[in-house]
Design a protein around this motif. Structure first.
Motif, PDB file in Angstrom:
ATOM      1  N   VAL A  32       0.844  -1.192   0.000  1.00  0.00           N
ATOM      2  CA  VAL A  32       0.000   0.000   0.000  1.00  0.00           C
ATOM      3  C   VAL A  32       0.881   1.244   0.000  1.00  0.00           C
ATOM      4  O   VAL A  32       1.713   1.429   0.896  1.00  0.00           O
ATOM      5  N   TRP A  34       0.830   4.900   0.696  1.00  0.00           N
ATOM      6  CA  TRP A  34      -0.050   5.702   1.529  1.00  0.00           C
ATOM      7  C   TRP A  34       0.360   7.160   1.438  1.00  0.00           C
ATOM      8  O   TRP A  34       1.499   7.523   1.727  1.00  0.00           O
ATOM      9  N   GLU A  38      -5.330   8.975   1.391  1.00  0.00           N
ATOM     10  CA  GLU A  38      -5.589   8.128   0.226  1.00  0.00           C
ATOM     11  C   GLU A  38      -4.468   7.118   0.043  1.00  0.00           C
ATOM     12  O   GLU A  38      -3.419   7.191   0.685  1.00  0.00           O
ATOM     13  N   ARG A  39      -4.678   6.163  -0.864  1.00  0.00           N
ATOM     14  CA  ARG A  39      -3.685   5.119  -1.071  1.00  0.00           C
ATOM     15  C   ARG A  39      -3.814   4.508  -2.448  1.00  0.00           C
ATOM     16  O   ARG A  39      -4.864   4.572  -3.087  1.00  0.00           O
ATOM     17  N   THR A  40      -2.716   3.920  -2.903  1.00  0.00           N
ATOM     18  CA  THR A  40      -2.716   3.081  -4.101  1.00  0.00           C
ATOM     19  C   THR A  40      -2.181   1.723  -3.673  1.00  0.00           C
ATOM     20  O   THR A  40      -1.146   1.640  -3.009  1.00  0.00           O
ATOM     21  N   ILE A  41      -2.888   0.653  -4.027  1.00  0.00           N
ATOM     22  CA  ILE A  41      -2.477  -0.685  -3.609  1.00  0.00           C
ATOM     23  C   ILE A  41      -1.878  -1.423  -4.795  1.00  0.00           C
ATOM     24  O   ILE A  41      -2.498  -1.533  -5.860  1.00  0.00           O
ATOM     25  N   GLN A 179      -6.661   6.791   6.996  1.00  0.00           N
ATOM     26  CA  GLN A 179      -6.416   6.254   5.652  1.00  0.00           C
ATOM     27  C   GLN A 179      -7.668   5.489   5.224  1.00  0.00           C
ATOM     28  O   GLN A 179      -8.448   5.076   6.065  1.00  0.00           O
ATOM     29  N   ARG A 180      -7.870   5.299   3.916  1.00  0.00           N
ATOM     30  CA  ARG A 180      -9.141   4.768   3.418  1.00  0.00           C
ATOM     31  C   ARG A 180      -9.070   3.318   2.939  1.00  0.00           C
ATOM     32  O   ARG A 180     -10.011   2.824   2.319  1.00  0.00           O
ATOM     33  N   THR A 181      -7.974   2.623   3.236  1.00  0.00           N
ATOM     34  CA  THR A 181      -7.880   1.222   2.843  1.00  0.00           C
ATOM     35  C   THR A 181      -8.983   0.407   3.517  1.00  0.00           C
ATOM     36  O   THR A 181      -9.148   0.455   4.729  1.00  0.00           O
ATOM     37  N   GLY A 182      -9.733  -0.346   2.724  1.00  0.00           N
ATOM     38  CA  GLY A 182     -10.757  -1.235   3.258  1.00  0.00           C
ATOM     39  C   GLY A 182     -12.130  -0.620   3.423  1.00  0.00           C
ATOM     40  O   GLY A 182     -13.072  -1.313   3.817  1.00  0.00           O
ATOM     41  N   ALA A 221      -7.154  -2.719   6.479  1.00  0.00           N
ATOM     42  CA  ALA A 221      -8.553  -3.020   6.174  1.00  0.00           C
ATOM     43  C   ALA A 221      -9.271  -3.753   7.296  1.00  0.00           C
ATOM     44  O   ALA A 221     -10.480  -3.986   7.213  1.00  0.00           O
TER      45      ALA A 221
END
Length: 248
Positions: A32, A34, A38-41, A179-182, A221
């Motif tokens: 991830v 971060w 926001e994030r890019t996986i 953070q917005r993961t999950g 998540a």
């Protein structure tokens, strides 16, 4: 990492009898990136010998992200579902499944009792630049799912069952998201649980954003996910305007 995953499931009292250990194979591990909230996986699925165990007839099956080597496994799941019409099916396609496109997902979509994605994913699935959420939901519904739910970031979530269309605002954050993961996974799985417990689409639409709100307060998540009683507490103290708005 595989042992860590299993221990986490056991600690949450999740039945692990159908999980198979592949000797000499790596556990999926995603990175991830971060930035802010926001994030890019970066997704890396390992290649496994996918096989559907004898699961008899559960009340619900929830299908989400699988790797690129799982095309035949999708066909096996689809065949199982059509052979077991009493089993309810929730489908939240992941990155690879979305790349397959609507034609290859057609059988699973037709069989889905609930289908989940975000706005950008809906556009990719449909191969469309359509920007209107309601139109996107109706186009996805045209593929066969009984209920379509689409999330759209700060604009909240939307759901459509062929008759009614609702828009649900975000549950107010107790503090800025870490953070917005999950967030999407939390919404979709909680929505599905509500349906499995006999709740209406409208009620399920109120449940989902609460777990999304909670999970973005922690890292990853899983941290921050609420159990049923905790979710009920947040629902009781929800602001008066936390109600679905009819778009029908």
């Amino acid at each position: 990492f595989g042992k860590e995953c299993m221990n986490a499931l056991v600690s949450e009292k999740v039945d692990t009898r159908y999980i198979k250990k592949h000797t000499g194979r790596k556990t999926n591990y995603h990175y991830v990136l971060w930035y802010g909230d926001e994030r890019t996986i970066l997704i890396k699925h390992e290649n496994y010998a996918y096989a559907l165990p004898d699961i008899a007839e559960p009340r619900w099956i929830y299908l989400s992200s699988l790797g690129e080597e799982s095309v035949e496994f999708h066909r096996a799941i689809e065949e199982y579902l059509w052979n077991h019409p009493k089993v309810k099916f929730a489908f939240q396609p992941g990155t690879f499944q979305i790349k397959l496109g609507k034609d290859k997902l057609a059988g699973l979509c037709r069989r889905a009792d609930a289908f989940f994605c975000n706005k950008e994913e809906a556009q990719r699935i449909l191969g469309s630049t359509q920007d209107d959420i309601v139109t996107l939901m109706r186009l996805i519904a045209g593929l066969g799912p009984k209920i379509v739910a689409i999330t759209d970031g700060v604009n909240g979530a939307y759901a459509h069952d062929g008759k009614e269309t609702w828009q649900m605002p975000l549950y107010p954050d107790p503090k800025p998201p870490l953070q917005r993961t999950g967030a999407g996974d939390a919404f979709s799985s909680t929505f599905t649980v509500a349906l499995a417990l006999g709740k209406s689409m409208k009620e399920a639409l109120m449940w989902g954003p609460i777990n999304s709100m909670s999970v973005v307060q922690g890292i990853g998540a899983r941290a921050g996910l609420l159990n049923r009683s905790q979710l009920a507490e947040w629902l009781v103290k929800a602001p008066k305007d936390y109600v679905p708005k009819s778009l029908s």
